[in-house]
Design a protein around this motif. Structure first.
Motif, mmCIF file in Angstrom:
data_model
loop_
_atom_site.group_PDB
_atom_site.id
_atom_site.type_symbol
_atom_site.label_atom_id
_atom_site.label_comp_id
_atom_site.label_asym_id
_atom_site.label_seq_id
_atom_site.Cartn_x
_atom_site.Cartn_y
_atom_site.Cartn_z
ATOM 1 N N UNK A 69 83.182 -2.680 -1.183
ATOM 2 C CA UNK A 69 82.999 -1.613 -2.245
ATOM 3 C C UNK A 69 83.967 -2.287 -3.723
ATOM 4 N N UNK A 70 83.912 -1.100 -4.764
ATOM 5 C CA UNK A 70 84.884 -1.658 -5.558
ATOM 6 C C UNK A 70 86.530 -2.159 -5.371
ATOM 7 N N UNK A 71 87.052 -2.465 -5.996
ATOM 8 C CA UNK A 71 88.504 -3.260 -5.787
ATOM 9 C C UNK A 71 89.097 -3.782 -6.785
ATOM 10 N N UNK A 72 90.214 -3.576 -7.715
ATOM 11 C CA UNK A 72 91.186 -3.936 -8.398
ATOM 12 C C UNK A 72 91.613 -4.986 -8.260
ATOM 13 N N UNK A 73 91.274 -5.647 -6.940
ATOM 14 C CA UNK A 73 92.901 -6.440 -6.143
ATOM 15 C C UNK A 73 92.313 -7.636 -4.931
ATOM 16 N N UNK A 74 91.173 -7.903 -4.866
ATOM 17 C CA UNK A 74 90.041 -8.491 -4.086
ATOM 18 C C UNK A 74 90.411 -10.000 -4.449
ATOM 19 N N UNK A 75 91.102 -11.030 -3.542
ATOM 20 C CA UNK A 75 91.034 -12.083 -3.830
ATOM 21 C C UNK A 75 90.338 -12.970 -3.264
ATOM 22 N N UNK A 76 89.973 -11.912 -1.590
ATOM 23 C CA UNK A 76 89.380 -13.253 -1.174
ATOM 24 C C UNK A 76 88.594 -11.960 -0.391
ATOM 25 N N UNK A 77 86.859 -12.129 -0.161
ATOM 26 C CA UNK A 77 85.979 -11.280 0.663
ATOM 27 C C UNK A 77 84.742 -12.657 1.555
ATOM 28 N N UNK A 78 85.468 -12.727 1.946
ATOM 29 C CA UNK A 78 84.547 -14.012 2.675
ATOM 30 C C UNK A 78 83.980 -13.654 4.359
ATOM 31 N N UNK A 79 82.567 -14.088 3.908
ATOM 32 C CA UNK A 79 81.725 -13.362 4.984
ATOM 33 C C UNK A 79 81.341 -14.727 5.741
ATOM 34 N N UNK A 80 81.465 -14.883 7.392
ATOM 35 C CA UNK A 80 81.332 -16.108 7.958
ATOM 36 C C UNK A 80 80.323 -15.530 9.623
ATOM 37 N N UNK A 81 79.369 -17.267 9.916
ATOM 38 C CA UNK A 81 79.252 -16.211 11.526
ATOM 39 C C UNK A 81 79.554 -17.011 12.095
ATOM 40 N N UNK A 82 79.531 -16.216 13.723
ATOM 41 C CA UNK A 82 80.323 -17.006 14.630
ATOM 42 C C UNK A 82 79.282 -16.989 15.855
ATOM 43 N N UNK A 83 79.177 -18.929 16.477
ATOM 44 C CA UNK A 83 78.438 -18.332 17.849
ATOM 45 C C UNK A 83 80.005 -18.728 18.387
ATOM 46 N N UNK A 84 78.815 -17.871 19.843
ATOM 47 C CA UNK A 84 80.173 -17.740 20.874
ATOM 48 C C UNK A 84 80.984 -17.230 20.733
ATOM 49 N N UNK A 85 81.482 -17.078 20.155
ATOM 50 C CA UNK A 85 83.078 -16.199 20.260
ATOM 51 C C UNK A 85 83.890 -16.940 18.602
ATOM 52 N N UNK A 86 83.159 -18.129 18.348
ATOM 53 C CA UNK A 86 83.712 -18.963 17.675
ATOM 54 C C UNK A 86 83.321 -19.307 16.641
ATOM 55 N N UNK A 87 84.022 -18.731 14.975
ATOM 56 C CA UNK A 87 83.605 -19.514 13.885
ATOM 57 C C UNK A 87 82.640 -20.895 13.254
#
Lengths: 186, 68
Positions: free
Chosen positions: A102-120
């Motif tokens: 959603x919109x935000x005036x202060x977002x410095x980090x918005x970072x998606x990741x994919x984990x395999x077997x519970x580890x990034x």
């Protein structure tokens, strides 16, 4: 008409040629150690899932994205209860994950990741925004080896906005999606 | 109040950078389900890893003691 059976010996090739009306078309069979691909080889597990609603993501907390709605799931390997894909065919898979905040005036980090077997396993691009009406976007994409039994993947999102929780946008395929497909058998 | 907010209140020397991906030494996580047993948690948020060089991990009692 009886079936036509072509049988090769231990060397050489057998060529099936079309009439030379518009050129010559040649079908080359692999060596005796090879195999001819069948539809089973090229129709491995493939899925696409999206999130049906918004999800609150706490500041500085890696949070599993609730991709709770299947768009398709050809081999029933995606679980909408835990947002996990556990393919039952071993091989190399292409995975992609994408989510907009959603919109935000202060977002410095918005970072998606994919984990395999519970580890990034793979971190995606970092999105930033300073507009209340414009969301951040993050994408992750990569090729993973999956053993076809216990290996699974999930998608997580991390945000730093300094202002508490931040939401994902309401779900649809163009704002949030998690996809994967077998591209080569083991 | 989130787990992150409560940690900052009881560990005032910490900053957001301590929780950053890759460079941070503290990992907070939410698996969209009940946290693993024994983990310090608030709701589904829990401390997955705590490797800070000088600050010790707060106990569940300490976190619970932070007023909302």
């Amino acid at each position: 008409m009886a079936d036509i059976v072509l049988t090769g010996d231990t060397s050489g090739t057998i060529t099936v040629a079309a009439p030379a009306v518009a050129g010559t078309n040649t079908l080359t069979l692999p060596a005796s150690t090879g195999t001819v691909a069948t539809t089973a080889d090229i129709t491995g597990p493939t899925f696409s899932a999206t999130a049906s609603g918004t999800q609150s993501i706490a500041d500085n907390t890696s949070t599993k994205i609730a991709f709770n709605t299947e768009v398709f799931d050809t081999n029933s390997n995606y679980d909408t209860s835990n947002y996990r894909f556990t393919p039952t065919v071993a091989g190399y898979y292409q995975f992609n994950a994408h989510v907009i905040s959603g919109g935000s005036t202060t977002t410095e980090i918005w970072n998606i990741s994919i984990s395999k077997n519970a580890s990034e396993y793979l971190q995606g691009s970092n999105g930033q925004t300073k507009f209340a009406t414009v969301g951040s976007q993050s994408n992750a994409s990569g090729i993973f080896y999956m053993n076809g039994s216990s290996d699974y993947v999930e998608a997580y999102i991390y945000q730093r906005s300094g202002g508490g929780a931040l939401s994902t946008q309401a779900g649809s395929v163009n704002t949030s999606n998690f996809t994967g497909a077998l591209i080569r058998k083991a | 109040m989130t787990l992150y907010d409560k940690i900052l209140l009881v560990k005032t020397n910490l900053t957001a950078d301590d929780f950053a991906p890759d460079t941070g030494t503290i990992v907070l996580q939410n698996d969209a389900t009940t946290p693993p047993s024994g983990k310090v948690a608030v709701g589904n948020d829990y401390i997955k890893e705590w490797n800070h060089a000088t600050e010790t991990q707060p106990t569940q009692a300490k976190i619970n003691g932070v007023s909302e």
